[in-house]
Design a protein around this motif. Structure first.
Motif, mmCIF file in Angstrom:
data_model
loop_
_atom_site.group_PDB
_atom_site.id
_atom_site.type_symbol
_atom_site.label_atom_id
_atom_site.label_comp_id
_atom_site.label_asym_id
_atom_site.label_seq_id
_atom_site.Cartn_x
_atom_site.Cartn_y
_atom_site.Cartn_z
ATOM 1 N N TYR A 285 1.332 -0.819 -0.009
ATOM 2 C CA TYR A 285 0.025 0.183 -0.038
ATOM 3 C C TYR A 285 0.742 1.049 0.051
ATOM 4 O O TYR A 285 0.880 1.919 -1.018
ATOM 5 C CB TYR A 285 -1.197 0.215 1.192
ATOM 6 N N ALA A 286 1.428 0.913 0.820
ATOM 7 C CA ALA A 286 2.812 2.426 0.651
ATOM 8 C C ALA A 286 3.740 2.259 -0.528
ATOM 9 O O ALA A 286 3.334 3.578 -0.229
ATOM 10 C CB ALA A 286 4.090 2.094 2.342
ATOM 11 N N ILE A 287 3.904 1.491 -0.789
ATOM 12 C CA ILE A 287 4.662 1.710 -2.357
ATOM 13 C C ILE A 287 3.749 2.475 -3.220
ATOM 14 O O ILE A 287 4.144 3.397 -4.012
ATOM 15 C CB ILE A 287 5.114 0.375 -2.302
ATOM 16 N N ARG B 249 1.086 3.739 -2.962
ATOM 17 C CA ARG B 249 1.106 5.515 -2.439
ATOM 18 C C ARG B 249 2.446 5.900 -2.900
ATOM 19 O O ARG B 249 2.041 7.254 -3.444
ATOM 20 C CB ARG B 249 0.750 5.654 -1.548
ATOM 21 N N TYR B 250 3.327 5.737 -2.800
ATOM 22 C CA TYR B 250 4.879 5.792 -3.376
ATOM 23 C C TYR B 250 3.895 6.927 -4.667
ATOM 24 O O TYR B 250 4.887 7.934 -4.505
ATOM 25 C CB TYR B 250 6.144 5.975 -2.623
ATOM 26 N N TYR C 9 2.581 9.287 -5.635
ATOM 27 C CA TYR C 9 2.803 10.424 -5.068
ATOM 28 C C TYR C 9 4.276 11.219 -6.440
ATOM 29 O O TYR C 9 3.997 11.574 -6.420
ATOM 30 C CB TYR C 9 3.905 10.450 -3.951
ATOM 31 N N LYS D 258 2.028 11.601 -9.830
ATOM 32 C CA LYS D 258 1.480 13.497 -9.769
ATOM 33 C C LYS D 258 2.774 14.701 -9.823
ATOM 34 O O LYS D 258 1.950 15.583 -10.238
ATOM 35 C CB LYS D 258 0.946 13.435 -8.084
ATOM 36 N N ARG D 259 3.932 14.710 -9.054
ATOM 37 C CA ARG D 259 4.854 15.365 -8.921
ATOM 38 C C ARG D 259 4.851 15.656 -10.502
ATOM 39 O O ARG D 259 5.387 15.919 -11.437
ATOM 40 C CB ARG D 259 5.516 15.229 -8.504
ATOM 41 N N LYS E 105 -11.773 20.614 -4.396
ATOM 42 C CA LYS E 105 -11.137 19.436 -4.513
ATOM 43 C C LYS E 105 -11.720 19.443 -4.824
ATOM 44 O O LYS E 105 -12.230 18.921 -6.364
ATOM 45 C CB LYS E 105 -9.812 19.037 -4.146
ATOM 46 N N HIS F 180 -3.559 29.021 -6.159
ATOM 47 C CA HIS F 180 -2.147 28.990 -6.189
ATOM 48 C C HIS F 180 -1.222 28.897 -7.258
ATOM 49 O O HIS F 180 -0.559 28.002 -6.781
ATOM 50 C CB HIS F 180 -1.674 28.848 -4.657
ATOM 51 N N THR G 75 1.815 28.978 -9.471
ATOM 52 C CA THR G 75 2.637 30.469 -10.036
ATOM 53 C C THR G 75 2.963 30.597 -11.092
ATOM 54 O O THR G 75 2.820 29.704 -12.051
ATOM 55 C CB THR G 75 4.447 29.880 -8.930
ATOM 56 N N GLU H 181 6.183 29.678 -12.598
ATOM 57 C CA GLU H 181 5.918 28.688 -13.269
ATOM 58 C C GLU H 181 5.370 27.585 -14.263
ATOM 59 O O GLU H 181 5.002 26.971 -14.821
ATOM 60 C CB GLU H 181 7.262 27.313 -12.967
ATOM 61 N N ARG I 47 3.930 25.960 -0.733
ATOM 62 C CA ARG I 47 4.880 27.760 -0.153
ATOM 63 C C ARG I 47 5.969 27.809 -0.244
ATOM 64 O O ARG I 47 6.567 28.826 -1.182
ATOM 65 C CB ARG I 47 3.435 27.909 0.828
ATOM 66 N N ASP J 79 7.445 27.404 -3.483
ATOM 67 C CA ASP J 79 7.421 28.320 -4.488
ATOM 68 C C ASP J 79 8.320 29.567 -4.130
ATOM 69 O O ASP J 79 9.220 29.988 -4.525
ATOM 70 C CB ASP J 79 5.785 29.018 -4.240
ATOM 71 N N ARG K 156 11.573 28.715 -5.148
ATOM 72 C CA ARG K 156 12.187 28.737 -6.533
ATOM 73 C C ARG K 156 12.008 30.807 -6.809
ATOM 74 O O ARG K 156 12.717 30.465 -7.741
ATOM 75 C CB ARG K 156 10.785 28.166 -6.779
ATOM 76 N N ASN K 157 11.421 30.729 -6.328
ATOM 77 C CA ASN K 157 10.904 32.022 -6.831
ATOM 78 C C ASN K 157 11.711 33.785 -6.671
ATOM 79 O O ASN K 157 11.626 34.668 -7.082
ATOM 80 C CB ASN K 157 9.602 33.082 -7.176
ATOM 81 N N GLY L 143 9.392 6.188 2.080
ATOM 82 C CA GLY L 143 7.866 5.642 1.703
ATOM 83 C C GLY L 143 7.899 3.990 2.759
ATOM 84 O O GLY L 143 6.448 3.961 2.735
ATOM 85 N N ASP L 144 8.616 3.355 2.247
ATOM 86 C CA ASP L 144 8.202 2.240 2.269
ATOM 87 C C ASP L 144 8.466 1.579 3.248
ATOM 88 O O ASP L 144 7.855 0.052 3.615
ATOM 89 C CB ASP L 144 9.240 1.041 1.008
ATOM 90 N N ALA M 225 6.356 2.759 5.648
ATOM 91 C CA ALA M 225 5.264 3.585 5.828
ATOM 92 C C ALA M 225 4.028 2.838 6.728
ATOM 93 O O ALA M 225 4.209 1.634 5.957
ATOM 94 C CB ALA M 225 4.686 4.621 5.309
ATOM 95 N N ASN N 11 0.099 2.017 8.063
ATOM 96 C CA ASN N 11 -1.218 2.638 8.613
ATOM 97 C C ASN N 11 -1.667 2.650 9.886
ATOM 98 O O ASN N 11 -2.822 2.953 9.859
ATOM 99 C CB ASN N 11 -2.405 2.731 7.351
ATOM 100 N N LEU O 45 7.997 12.833 2.505
ATOM 101 C CA LEU O 45 8.258 11.227 1.722
ATOM 102 C C LEU O 45 9.422 11.563 0.892
ATOM 103 O O LEU O 45 10.149 10.486 0.631
ATOM 104 C CB LEU O 45 7.234 11.333 0.511
#
Lengths: 420, 402
Positions: A6-8, A10-11, A14, A17-18, A151, A224, A226, A228, B216, B219, B222-223, B280-281, B283, B285, B356
């Motif tokens: 699960y953690a992997i 999620r990682y 993550y 997403k980046r 969201k 928010h 920016t 970039e 933030r 940001d 970076r800026n 991360g590995d 973690a 719950n 992470l």
């Protein structure tokens, strides 16, 4: 073991997403653009398409350019200045102008809310559902907006956008002359009567709205984003404008291939979805009605929200979809007032939508040149925008667009009042 | 007490009778005390900036000494219209960000800004409807009181006129808890955020930066100029600094690092080199949460049931409705509470967290430094992603400890 997996997972999520900065950016541009195709918009497209046929499709390209241009400027101001349009108006022009602008915006937005609620109401009638469902739906919508985070609201909108696909299906079912449709976007055939020109300009004019300009600024600020993100955001806005008008195109094509070809006249979108049935089948009509329902809902949320956002920016009250009811009480109260009043008006059969449309267009026409003026001033202000000011080309387009929209709204008002 | 809304636009005359123009603005010192220094008059020849010493009277008509002359404002002088009126301020007393509707000026013993009005009456004054509003409200049996904030309780957000040193501001702002101020600053534009940070005393600034959310912080770094970023980083804990740097792109990091002094850079470099060892590995719950509004008695009863399913339970994390981590308490702290005390009253709002990208070594150092058995991993929105416990960490790091 399960936990590690699960953690992997999620990682990975993550990291993913980046990588996808785009996923973070997406939202304001698409949503604002699509909300332009609200119930009022669907009505305008249907009626003009049924009256003029394929030649009305010439509006598609200028409409897209204008929408992309104005929304991009709004989003850019939101990102670079980290402030909403109303924030800037208040800070640069003071209390009195802020109050005047808010009153104008409230009236314009309120008429749009009424039109959208009327759209939902007529869509309900199409499906044989009782009108009493309208206040219930509005109540649920309000609770939904209050309870959930921005969201979630954003995701809800993004899913709702998918429903606009019904127009594409309706268009295909109505078996149009696709070659003719595409050709008409550049080289329309048919007489260019004054009435045609006036209608075409008026329909393009309805794409650019006062609330749309406030809304994109506020939501971009709330996210928010920016500097970039500017590049990605620009593409999101352009994509939004393109997709929105692609669906407008399908919507008009569906009407043209059925109603115009057979010479059926209509006065609104609800009528269109009934009239389509004999020519394109029950499904096409049903889908068209569903589209109207979704468009109405979309407008019912976005438009009053933009009023609330503007209020909290103008007068410095905490206001954001991310705050709970208690903290942003005024923000949500203004939202509720618009929805409740609008619902009451729509439930009265005596109120004609025609008069509301005229009033709405009148104030929209009055307020748009002012908003273009503010946009021009802010986007060219070095203190606010730094090196992200408009280029000369963008300024020419903005001024040209402003003049065009002002002319469009004047024409539209004149047309409605004089009954052209 | 004079209200700027009532003064603006009033006629300005010379004491020998000649009309000069209309009052437009005041300038005030951006230093210790907001003393008024100049008035700005719109006249037929443009704006005149007249020193306040030439002003004979300000009530009714504004009368100037006959020998007045116009002097351009210096960088130390701020304008009410540009820097205060209609702008956002931080209300330190009420702990929120609001807009200035009117500015209140005190005449005696000298002209000074007493404070600002952020209420409805401030707006009404600009529309000349203050009395009507009062009367109308009196009819329905209500009164509005002026929403006045004293200058000591406000911090203007807009301070863009050269390099203005506002000495007293720093002590004002430090009355807020660093995490509260960070909360307000997160909502401001980046430009204003950096400006306000500049006002703060070094130690406090570092505290505030550490409390900003990860997005933030990123940001910010970076800026701003790499020198400035390095300057900020060298003032905060190396662990935190390395953690923030890890959220930046490698290119940006390479720009900032050379500006750090060797004694700061060495530990940070080392910590960054550890970043390959992701956490991360590790973690789990297995953690308990509580709502800030929940009562201690309820939490106790609930945990009694839940504890059976948890492999360990040292801390309870407080998570608000937005799923953000807002506090923490340990079991001992919980047991000491009466049943009717809500969680937010006894929780510790300043939670030590990792992300992470935090290397295991930094996590370990944090646990040792703060004497904690477990640390929550959070994302950019302060949502808990999982928990790392000291047992798991030790197991994994065995053999790598010196």
């Amino acid at each position: 073991m399960n936990q590690k997996l699960y953690a992997i997972l999620r990682y990975i999520k993550y990291k993913w997403k980046r990588l996808l900065v785009v996923a973070l950016i997406i939202g304001p541009g698409l949503i604002t653009a699509f909300a332009d195709n609200d119930a009022a918009g669907v009505s305008a497209y249907s009626v003009s398409a049924a009256t003029f046929g394929y030649r009305i499709l010439i509006i598609t390209i200028p409409m897209t350019i204008l929408l992309a241009l104005t929304q991009e400027i709004g989003a850019r101001i939101g990102i670079v200045a980290d402030k909403g349009l109303a924030d800037l108006i208040r800070e640069q022009y003071g209390v009195r102008i802020s109050i005047a602008m808010f009153v104008l915006l409230f009236i314009v937005n309120f008429t749009v809310v009424v039109l959208d609620l009327a759209g939902v109401k007529s869509a309900l009638a199409l499906f044989g559902l009782p009108t009493i469902l309208l206040p219930i739906i509005v109540g649920l919508l309000f609770l939904f907006i209050v309870r959930v985070q921005y969201k979630t609201t954003e995701r809800f909108f993004l899913i709702t956008i998918g429903f606009y696909l019904v127009y594409m299906v309706s268009a295909i079912l109505s078996k149009p002359d696709w070659g003719m449709a595409v050709r008409s976007m550049i080289l329309p055939e048919g007489p260019f009567s004054p009435k045609f020109i006036y209608t075409a300009i008026a329909v393009v004019g309805t794409t650019i709205t006062a609330w749309g300009q406030f809304f994109i600024n506020s939501t971009v600020k709330d996210k928010h984003l920016t500097v970039e993100h500017l590049k990605y955001n620009r593409w999101e806005v352009y994509t939004g404008a393109f997709l929105t008008d692609l669906f407008s195109f399908f919507m008009m094509v569906a009407v043209i291939a059925t109603l115009f070809v057979h010479g059926v006249q209509i006065t609104g979108a609800a009528e269109a979805s009934i009239a389509i049935k004999p020519f394109a089948g029950n499904l096409a009509g049903l889908l068209f009605g569903m589209g109207l329902f979704v468009a109405g809902l979309f407008g019912c949320i976005i438009v009053p929200l933009s009023t609330s956002y503007a209020f909290s920016e103008f007068f410095g009250y905490p206001g954001s979809l991310n705050e709970d009811f208690h903290k942003s009480r005024l923000f949500y109260t203004i939202l509720l007032i618009q929805l409740a009043l609008g619902t009451i008006i729509v439930l009265f059969p005596a109120v004609t939508l025609f008069s509301i449309t005229v009033i709405g267009n009148f104030f929209n026409g009055a307020v748009l040149p002012i908003i273009f003026f503010f946009l021009y001033r802010f986007v060219n202000n070095e203190k606010i925008m730094g090196k992200h000011r408009n280029t000369r080309l963008q300024n020419w387009l903005l001024v040209g667009g402003g003049v065009f929209i002002t002319a469009a709204s004047l024409l539209s008002i004149a047309g409605q009042v004089l009954g052209w | 007490m004079l209200y700027f809304a009532e003064l603006a636009g009033k006629p300005v005359v010379s004491s020998d009778g000649g009309s000069i123009g209309k009052l437009y603005d005041f300038y005030f010192l951006g230093s210790d005390q907001p003393l008024l220094t100049k008035i700005c008059v719109v006249s037929s020849v443009g704006y005149l900036y007249i020193p306040i010493t030439s002003v004979k009277s300000i009530n009714g008509t504004i009368i100037l000494a006959p020998d007045h002359e116009s002097v351009e404002p210096t960088e130390q002088e701020l304008s009410i219209r540009t820097h205060l009126l209609d702008q956002q301020i931080i209300d330190i007393q009420g702990n929120k960000v609001v807009r200035v509707n009117d500015v209140v000026i005190q005449q005696k013993p000298y002209y000074v800004i007493a404070g600002v009005d952020v209420g409805v009456l401030g707006i009404a004054r600009w529309l000349n409807v203050e009395q009507y509003l009062n009367k109308a409200l009196a009819m329905i049996g209500k009164t509005v009181t002026s929403n006045f904030l004293s200058w000591d309780d406000v911090q203007p957000v807009e301070l863009s006129r050269g390099k203005v040193m506002l000495k007293r501001e720093e002590t004002k702002l430090t009355r807020l808890a660093p995490e509260d101020l960070a909360d307000h600053l997160e909502r401001l534009s980046l430009k204003n955020l950096t400006k306000i940070l500049d006002l703060l005393p070094t130690e406090y600034e570092a505290d505030v930066i550490q409390n900003l959310n990860v997005g933030r912080q990123r940001d910010l770094l970076r800026n701003i100029k790499p020198e400035k970023a390095a300057n900020i980083l060298s003032r905060i804990d190396p662990d935190e600094a390395a953690d923030i740097l890890l959220t930046l792109s490698e290119r940006r990091r390479a720009l900032i690092l050379p500006f750090l002094s060797p004694e700061v850079k060495t530990p940070i470099d080392y910590l960054i080199s550890l970043s390959a060892t992701d956490i991360g590995d590790l973690a789990t719950n297995d953690y308990a949460t509580a709502d800030p509004e929940e009562l201690a008695g309820k939490v106790k009863a609930r945990l009694k049931g839940e504890s059976a399913t948890l492999s360990q339970l040292s801390y309870v994390y407080v998570v608000n409705k937005k799923k953000e981590l807002v506090g923490v308490f340990n079991l001992q702290e919980l047991l000491a509470q009466d049943a009717d005390i809500p969680v937010y009253k006894f929780m510790i709002p300043n939670v030590i967290v990792i992300s992470l990208t935090t290397p295991k070594e930094i996590a370990m150092k944090k646990m040792i430094k703060y004497k904690l058995y477990a640390l929550p991993i959070i994302n950019e929105k302060r949502e808990i992603l999982g928990l790392v416990t000291i047992d798991d960490l030790l197991e994994r790091m065995e053999g790598r400890l010196i």
